[in-house]
Design an enzyme around this catalytic site. Sequence first.
Site, PDB file in Angstrom:
ATOM      1  N   PHE A  50     -15.596   3.430   6.834  1.00  0.00           N
ATOM      2  CA  PHE A  50     -14.195   3.712   6.493  1.00  0.00           C
ATOM      3  C   PHE A  50     -13.949   3.726   4.989  1.00  0.00           C
ATOM      4  O   PHE A  50     -12.804   3.854   4.554  1.00  0.00           O
ATOM      5  CB  PHE A  50     -13.251   2.705   7.181  1.00  0.00           C
ATOM      6  CG  PHE A  50     -13.544   1.254   6.868  1.00  0.00           C
ATOM      7  CD1 PHE A  50     -13.082   0.666   5.694  1.00  0.00           C
ATOM      8  CD2 PHE A  50     -14.257   0.464   7.766  1.00  0.00           C
ATOM      9  CE1 PHE A  50     -13.335  -0.667   5.408  1.00  0.00           C
ATOM     10  CE2 PHE A  50     -14.526  -0.880   7.481  1.00  0.00           C
ATOM     11  CZ  PHE A  50     -14.062  -1.433   6.300  1.00  0.00           C
ATOM     12  N   HIS A 100      -2.243  -5.277   1.422  1.00  0.00           N
ATOM     13  CA  HIS A 100      -3.536  -5.931   1.196  1.00  0.00           C
ATOM     14  C   HIS A 100      -3.283  -7.369   0.792  1.00  0.00           C
ATOM     15  O   HIS A 100      -2.288  -7.651   0.126  1.00  0.00           O
ATOM     16  CB  HIS A 100      -4.298  -5.231   0.059  1.00  0.00           C
ATOM     17  CG  HIS A 100      -5.415  -6.065  -0.516  1.00  0.00           C
ATOM     18  ND1 HIS A 100      -6.664  -6.097   0.035  1.00  0.00           N
ATOM     19  CD2 HIS A 100      -5.439  -6.933  -1.564  1.00  0.00           C
ATOM     20  CE1 HIS A 100      -7.428  -6.945  -0.665  1.00  0.00           C
ATOM     21  NE2 HIS A 100      -6.702  -7.455  -1.642  1.00  0.00           N
ATOM     22  N   LYS A 154       0.838  -1.207   0.000  1.00  0.00           N
ATOM     23  CA  LYS A 154       0.000   0.000   0.000  1.00  0.00           C
ATOM     24  C   LYS A 154       0.877   1.264   0.000  1.00  0.00           C
ATOM     25  O   LYS A 154       2.080   1.207   0.281  1.00  0.00           O
ATOM     26  CB  LYS A 154      -0.932  -0.039   1.216  1.00  0.00           C
ATOM     27  CG  LYS A 154      -1.984  -1.163   1.132  1.00  0.00           C
ATOM     28  CD  LYS A 154      -2.981  -1.074   2.287  1.00  0.00           C
ATOM     29  CE  LYS A 154      -4.057  -2.148   2.193  1.00  0.00           C
ATOM     30  NZ  LYS A 154      -5.061  -2.031   3.287  1.00  0.00           N
ATOM     31  N   THR A 175      -5.727  -7.008  10.520  1.00  0.00           N
ATOM     32  CA  THR A 175      -5.918  -5.687   9.887  1.00  0.00           C
ATOM     33  C   THR A 175      -5.267  -4.570  10.705  1.00  0.00           C
ATOM     34  O   THR A 175      -4.631  -3.671  10.149  1.00  0.00           O
ATOM     35  CB  THR A 175      -7.429  -5.403   9.736  1.00  0.00           C
ATOM     36  OG1 THR A 175      -8.033  -6.514   9.069  1.00  0.00           O
ATOM     37  CG2 THR A 175      -7.682  -4.142   8.939  1.00  0.00           C
ATOM     38  N   GLU A 235      -9.226 -10.385  -8.150  1.00  0.00           N
ATOM     39  CA  GLU A 235      -8.257  -9.318  -7.883  1.00  0.00           C
ATOM     40  C   GLU A 235      -7.002  -9.458  -8.752  1.00  0.00           C
ATOM     41  O   GLU A 235      -6.429  -8.448  -9.172  1.00  0.00           O
ATOM     42  CB  GLU A 235      -7.915  -9.303  -6.389  1.00  0.00           C
ATOM     43  CG  GLU A 235      -9.127  -8.896  -5.544  1.00  0.00           C
ATOM     44  CD  GLU A 235      -8.863  -8.894  -4.047  1.00  0.00           C
ATOM     45  OE1 GLU A 235      -7.736  -9.241  -3.618  1.00  0.00           O
ATOM     46  OE2 GLU A 235      -9.797  -8.534  -3.298  1.00  0.00           O
ATOM     47  N   TYR A 239     -12.408  -1.938  -3.995  1.00  0.00           N
ATOM     48  CA  TYR A 239     -12.941  -2.133  -2.633  1.00  0.00           C
ATOM     49  C   TYR A 239     -14.466  -2.016  -2.600  1.00  0.00           C
ATOM     50  O   TYR A 239     -15.040  -1.705  -1.551  1.00  0.00           O
ATOM     51  CB  TYR A 239     -12.301  -1.129  -1.672  1.00  0.00           C
ATOM     52  CG  TYR A 239     -10.941  -1.551  -1.149  1.00  0.00           C
ATOM     53  CD1 TYR A 239     -10.786  -2.708  -0.379  1.00  0.00           C
ATOM     54  CD2 TYR A 239      -9.794  -0.800  -1.384  1.00  0.00           C
ATOM     55  CE1 TYR A 239      -9.548  -3.097   0.123  1.00  0.00           C
ATOM     56  CE2 TYR A 239      -8.548  -1.179  -0.889  1.00  0.00           C
ATOM     57  CZ  TYR A 239      -8.431  -2.329  -0.134  1.00  0.00           C
ATOM     58  OH  TYR A 239      -7.217  -2.709   0.375  1.00  0.00           O
ATOM     59  N   ARG A 297       2.243  -6.854   8.892  1.00  0.00           N
ATOM     60  CA  ARG A 297       1.621  -5.670   9.506  1.00  0.00           C
ATOM     61  C   ARG A 297       2.219  -5.368  10.882  1.00  0.00           C
ATOM     62  O   ARG A 297       2.388  -4.198  11.234  1.00  0.00           O
ATOM     63  CB  ARG A 297       0.108  -5.850   9.560  1.00  0.00           C
ATOM     64  CG  ARG A 297      -0.529  -5.620   8.175  1.00  0.00           C
ATOM     65  CD  ARG A 297      -1.946  -6.086   8.116  1.00  0.00           C
ATOM     66  NE  ARG A 297      -2.655  -5.621   6.919  1.00  0.00           N
ATOM     67  CZ  ARG A 297      -3.818  -6.114   6.512  1.00  0.00           C
ATOM     68  NH1 ARG A 297      -4.412  -7.082   7.195  1.00  0.00           N
ATOM     69  NH2 ARG A 297      -4.392  -5.637   5.429  1.00  0.00           N
ATOM     70  N   ASN A 304      -2.090   0.330   6.743  1.00  0.00           N
ATOM     71  CA  ASN A 304      -1.619  -0.960   7.242  1.00  0.00           C
ATOM     72  C   ASN A 304      -0.770  -1.754   6.245  1.00  0.00           C
ATOM     73  O   ASN A 304      -0.746  -2.986   6.277  1.00  0.00           O
ATOM     74  CB  ASN A 304      -2.785  -1.782   7.804  1.00  0.00           C
ATOM     75  CG  ASN A 304      -3.830  -2.102   6.756  1.00  0.00           C
ATOM     76  OD1 ASN A 304      -3.701  -1.708   5.603  1.00  0.00           O
ATOM     77  ND2 ASN A 304      -4.858  -2.830   7.155  1.00  0.00           N
ATOM     78  N   ARG A 313      -2.716 -14.510   3.991  1.00  0.00           N
ATOM     79  CA  ARG A 313      -3.452 -13.858   5.088  1.00  0.00           C
ATOM     80  C   ARG A 313      -2.711 -14.076   6.412  1.00  0.00           C
ATOM     81  O   ARG A 313      -2.622 -13.174   7.234  1.00  0.00           O
ATOM     82  CB  ARG A 313      -4.885 -14.404   5.201  1.00  0.00           C
ATOM     83  CG  ARG A 313      -5.788 -14.083   4.029  1.00  0.00           C
ATOM     84  CD  ARG A 313      -6.057 -12.620   3.842  1.00  0.00           C
ATOM     85  NE  ARG A 313      -6.751 -12.014   4.948  1.00  0.00           N
ATOM     86  CZ  ARG A 313      -7.308 -10.797   4.913  1.00  0.00           C
ATOM     87  NH1 ARG A 313      -7.245 -10.065   3.799  1.00  0.00           N
ATOM     88  NH2 ARG A 313      -7.893 -10.300   5.954  1.00  0.00           N
TER      89      ARG A 313
HETATM   90  P1  ATP Z   1      -7.230  -5.634   3.059  1.00  0.00           P
HETATM   91  O1  ATP Z   1      -8.550  -5.881   2.348  1.00  0.00           O
HETATM   92  O2  ATP Z   1      -6.662  -4.263   2.760  1.00  0.00           O
HETATM   93  O3  ATP Z   1      -6.264  -6.747   2.838  1.00  0.00           O
HETATM   94  P2  ATP Z   1      -8.307  -6.655   5.477  1.00  0.00           P
HETATM   95  O4  ATP Z   1      -8.887  -7.730   4.603  1.00  0.00           O
HETATM   96  O5  ATP Z   1      -7.457  -7.065   6.638  1.00  0.00           O
HETATM   97  O6  ATP Z   1      -7.483  -5.608   4.631  1.00  0.00           O
HETATM   98  P3  ATP Z   1     -10.877  -5.378   5.342  1.00  0.00           P
HETATM   99  O7  ATP Z   1     -11.935  -5.659   6.347  1.00  0.00           O
HETATM  100  O8  ATP Z   1     -10.986  -5.988   3.983  1.00  0.00           O
HETATM  101  O9  ATP Z   1      -9.470  -5.728   6.018  1.00  0.00           O
HETATM  102  O10 ATP Z   1     -10.761  -3.786   5.195  1.00  0.00           O
HETATM  103  C1  ATP Z   1     -10.089  -3.193   4.101  1.00  0.00           C
HETATM  104  C2  ATP Z   1      -9.213  -2.060   4.607  1.00  0.00           C
HETATM  105  O11 ATP Z   1     -10.053  -1.037   5.133  1.00  0.00           O
HETATM  106  C3  ATP Z   1      -8.281  -2.447   5.765  1.00  0.00           C
HETATM  107  O12 ATP Z   1      -7.054  -2.934   5.332  1.00  0.00           O
HETATM  108  C4  ATP Z   1      -8.110  -1.127   6.489  1.00  0.00           C
HETATM  109  O13 ATP Z   1      -7.115  -0.331   5.860  1.00  0.00           O
HETATM  110  C5  ATP Z   1      -9.463  -0.474   6.295  1.00  0.00           C
HETATM  111  N1  ATP Z   1     -10.314  -0.749   7.449  1.00  0.00           N
HETATM  112  C6  ATP Z   1     -10.968  -1.884   7.740  1.00  0.00           C
HETATM  113  N2  ATP Z   1     -11.676  -1.794   8.872  1.00  0.00           N
HETATM  114  C7  ATP Z   1     -11.472  -0.543   9.318  1.00  0.00           C
HETATM  115  C8  ATP Z   1     -11.931   0.185  10.441  1.00  0.00           C
HETATM  116  N3  ATP Z   1     -12.762  -0.362  11.353  1.00  0.00           N
HETATM  117  N4  ATP Z   1     -11.511   1.455  10.583  1.00  0.00           N
HETATM  118  C9  ATP Z   1     -10.692   2.013   9.669  1.00  0.00           C
HETATM  119  N5  ATP Z   1     -10.207   1.376   8.598  1.00  0.00           N
HETATM  120  C10 ATP Z   1     -10.589   0.120   8.413  1.00  0.00           C
HETATM  121 MG    MG Z   2      -9.966  -7.310   2.834  1.00  0.00          MG
END
Ligand code: ATP
Ligand code: MG
Length: 136
Positions: free
Chosen positions: A56, A114, A8, A90, A125, A48, A101, A111, A84
Amino acid sequence: MLTLAIIKPDALAAGRAGKILSRLEEAGFTLRAARLVRLGTADAEAFYEVHRARPFFRPLVSFMTSGPCLPMALEREDAVRALREVIGATDPKEAAPGTVRALYAESKERNAIHASDSEENAKREVAFFFPDSAPV
Ligand code: ATP
Ligand code: MG
């Protein structure tokens, strides 16, 4: 099996791309495709899409378009689950020690990386960023 990772904008700007790729290679992944891209708003919204209704979503799109990022197609046995695991939770405060992370993310919003969360999403993707050819 292939999965998609994105280094990222926070991690790329902080000069952590090399260390992150090293960590992924140590975990058994082979790099099959990569490109440096600056996502536009419509690209980040489409990528997304599943999070569109979440509070968010706007900050996430804004962050992902704030600078270049590095999508990568990675190959390994059991790639989706293994990636993962190696990226960690996250929120870096909850990520297991030694995960990408825990090592390199600044915050839950910024973070570092992805990873696809299912085999179906991994296919979608990888095709999103590498549509023209199957990764080598
Ligand atoms: P990614 O999809 O980026 O790999 P992830 O699968 O761990 O991350 P997701 O639930 O898919 O998490 O959320 C996508 C992204 O949105 C997260 O990586 C984070 O940057 C942001 N995000 C998720 N939850 C929150 C939250 N509660 N507050 C702020 N940002 C969030
Ligand atoms: Mg995700």
